[in-house]
Write a protein that holds these residues in place. Structure first.
Motif, mmCIF file in Angstrom:
data_model
loop_
_atom_site.group_PDB
_atom_site.id
_atom_site.type_symbol
_atom_site.label_atom_id
_atom_site.label_comp_id
_atom_site.label_asym_id
_atom_site.label_seq_id
_atom_site.Cartn_x
_atom_site.Cartn_y
_atom_site.Cartn_z
ATOM 1 N N LYS A 149 32.829 52.803 53.323
ATOM 2 C CA LYS A 149 31.590 53.567 53.490
ATOM 3 C C LYS A 149 30.824 53.114 54.728
ATOM 4 O O LYS A 149 30.205 53.921 55.419
ATOM 5 C CB LYS A 149 30.710 53.408 52.244
ATOM 6 N N LEU A 152 32.642 54.577 57.740
ATOM 7 C CA LEU A 152 32.441 56.025 57.825
ATOM 8 C C LEU A 152 30.947 56.339 57.802
ATOM 9 O O LEU A 152 30.392 56.728 56.778
ATOM 10 C CB LEU A 152 33.162 56.713 56.661
ATOM 11 N N CYS A 153 30.317 56.184 58.934
ATOM 12 C CA CYS A 153 28.868 56.375 58.998
ATOM 13 C C CYS A 153 28.504 57.855 58.859
ATOM 14 O O CYS A 153 29.312 58.742 59.131
ATOM 15 C CB CYS A 153 28.335 55.833 60.321
ATOM 16 N N ASP A 155 28.225 59.762 56.413
ATOM 17 C CA ASP A 155 29.188 60.485 55.568
ATOM 18 C C ASP A 155 28.474 61.090 54.368
ATOM 19 O O ASP A 155 28.431 60.510 53.282
ATOM 20 C CB ASP A 155 30.284 59.517 55.122
ATOM 21 N N ASN A 158 30.134 61.731 50.754
ATOM 22 C CA ASN A 158 31.442 61.051 50.826
ATOM 23 C C ASN A 158 32.570 61.981 51.265
ATOM 24 O O ASN A 158 33.737 61.751 50.912
ATOM 25 C CB ASN A 158 31.794 60.437 49.468
ATOM 26 N N TYR A 160 33.995 62.442 54.273
ATOM 27 C CA TYR A 160 34.988 61.740 55.085
ATOM 28 C C TYR A 160 35.798 60.768 54.237
ATOM 29 O O TYR A 160 37.015 60.645 54.377
ATOM 30 C CB TYR A 160 34.304 60.960 56.223
ATOM 31 N N LEU A 161 35.093 60.058 53.370
ATOM 32 C CA LEU A 161 35.748 59.069 52.519
ATOM 33 C C LEU A 161 36.821 59.718 51.652
ATOM 34 O O LEU A 161 37.943 59.215 51.546
ATOM 35 C CB LEU A 161 34.708 58.377 51.631
ATOM 36 N N SER A 195 30.816 58.093 64.813
ATOM 37 C CA SER A 195 31.529 59.311 64.422
ATOM 38 C C SER A 195 32.963 59.317 64.930
ATOM 39 O O SER A 195 33.849 59.883 64.290
ATOM 40 C CB SER A 195 30.789 60.542 64.948
ATOM 41 N N SER A 198 35.035 57.445 62.574
ATOM 42 C CA SER A 198 35.187 58.268 61.369
ATOM 43 C C SER A 198 36.257 59.330 61.568
ATOM 44 O O SER A 198 37.094 59.568 60.688
ATOM 45 C CB SER A 198 33.855 58.937 61.021
#
Length: 388
Positions: A149, A152-153, A155, A158, A160-161, A195, A198
């Motif tokens: 987390k 993956l800023c 996000d 969630n 992207y996660l 990003s 990510s």
């Protein structure tokens, strides 16, 4: 205990052996009403290698009933997994069949559901990465997810996660066994942060758990191709080159140059659209020849818009060019026909393109037939104005 003869029979025909084994095991507490899949149905329908077959037979032979493995299957189905997802999940983690649903599986599944992995996403996640259910929730899953987390800023929800985990469940591993933290730190030291980091994790999550030397080599190859670390295209270049050998990249560059495009121009095309490296050589050659010799684009147009080479030639480019030619030859736009460009038609979404065709009244049906009636293979070169 099984004799060596039984093991040999098992390895040559695990399904038959397992079914015969099930018939000799008493299971008075096994649910009589299966939801969709029973333990015998499941194991007789998935392909097990020799070691998996031996593992399953040894574990089941020690059970007094099949209640526990059946309860695992029922739980997975109630969670929303399809039959094919259940089969894939079990094949990827046979130990799961003997887990305690309430104490072991349910808390972990609920944790992933709270993250937003639900429905078909849960099915995909477990069918590809059910091995993560072996890890401790408190010691491994939660701390590693929290680390992801942070990587993956911005996000929201969630998103992207979830995409990263579905594509590569191996991101969730013990830190002592994983290169995730070191690789993320190295990429950040190269200026790939926020990003951009990510994007890379979503597109190539497996990169983060590869050997550090592979990650460094991936960065070096992108730099060698002329991509700047400050460019937003850098991570796409890494994504594109990761699965390609230097020989393949060289061959594709030479192919583009063989079509009359200089080395510097070809490099510029790939710098503008690095994903172009993933296009097959056959499609690249056909596309370049089509745009230059059939559509008669100036070379400069193709160099500025290399992404056009990634469109489907059969389903998009050639059919739309037929429509474009009909509009031009019949002057369906009247005095405005000169303002129509093929490139503008090409980038329209499917919905917008169909709406564009519908504007032509009585001619709309003929245009639609020209667009939809492209089932003949493009390779026939009979009705598609293809280059010779």
């Amino acid at each position: 205990m099984h004799s060596s003869k039984s093991i040999l029979i098992l390895s040559s025909n695990s399904k038959r052996y397992l079914l015969s084994l099930f018939s000799t095991i008493s299971s008075p507490t096994q649910p009589s009403n299966r939801i969709t899949l029973g333990i015998d149905d499941l194991l007789s329908s998935i392909k097990l290698n020799k070691n998996q077959s031996i593992y399953i037979s040894n574990r089941i032979s020690r059970l007094k009933s099949l209640e526990k493995p059946q309860s695992v299957i029922n739980f997975l189905q109630k969670t929303g997994l399809s039959e094919s997802h259940v089969k894939s999940a079990v094949r990827g983690n046979l130990q799961m069949l003997f887990a305690d649903v309430e104490k072991n599986l349910k808390p972990k599944i609920e944790y992933f559901q709270q993250l937003g992995i639900v429905g078909s996403d849960m099915g995909k996640f477990l069918s590809w990465s059910s091995h993560v259910l072996r890890f401790s929730l408190e010691k491994t899953l939660i701390p590693n997810i929290e680390f992801l987390k942070k990587v993956l800023c911005n996000d929201k929800n969630n998103n992207y996660l979830i995409k990263a985990l579905i594509r590569c469940g191996s991101l969730i591993r013990k830190f002592s066994d994983s290169r995730l933290a070191r690789n993320a730190a190295f990429l950040e030291s190269c200026g790939i942060v926020g990003s951009q980091l990510s994007v890379l994790m979503i597109r190539q999550p497996s990169l983060f758990v590869m050997k550090e030397s592979i990650v460094r080599d991936s960065v070096s190859r992108a730099v060698d191709m002329g991509f700047s670390l400050k460019s937003k295209m850098f991570v796409y270049a890494m994504d594109s080159t990761l699965s390609l050998t230097n020989e393949t990249i060289r061959r594709k560059l030479e192919l583009v140059q063989s079509c009359g495009i200089s080395k510097e121009e070809s490099m510029e095309m790939f710098r503008i659209s690095p994903i172009l490296l993933q296009v097959s050589e056959g499609k690249l050659k056909f596309g370049i020849e089509f745009y230059l010799h059939t559509v008669k684009w100036p070379k400069s147009v193709l160099i500025r818009r290399p992404s056009c080479l990634m469109f489907s030639m059969e389903d998009r480019v050639v059919p739309r060019y037929k429509v474009f030619q009909m509009i031009m030859s019949k002057r369906l736009l009247g005095n405005k026909v000169k303002k129509l460009s093929f490139s503008s038609m090409l980038i329209m979404t499917e919905q917008r393109f169909l709406k564009f065709i519908s504007r032509f009244g009585e001619d709309a049906e003929e245009l639609l037939v020209a667009y939809r009636g492209h089932d003949l293979l493009v390779s026939s070169k009979q009705e598609f104005y293809l280059p010779h």
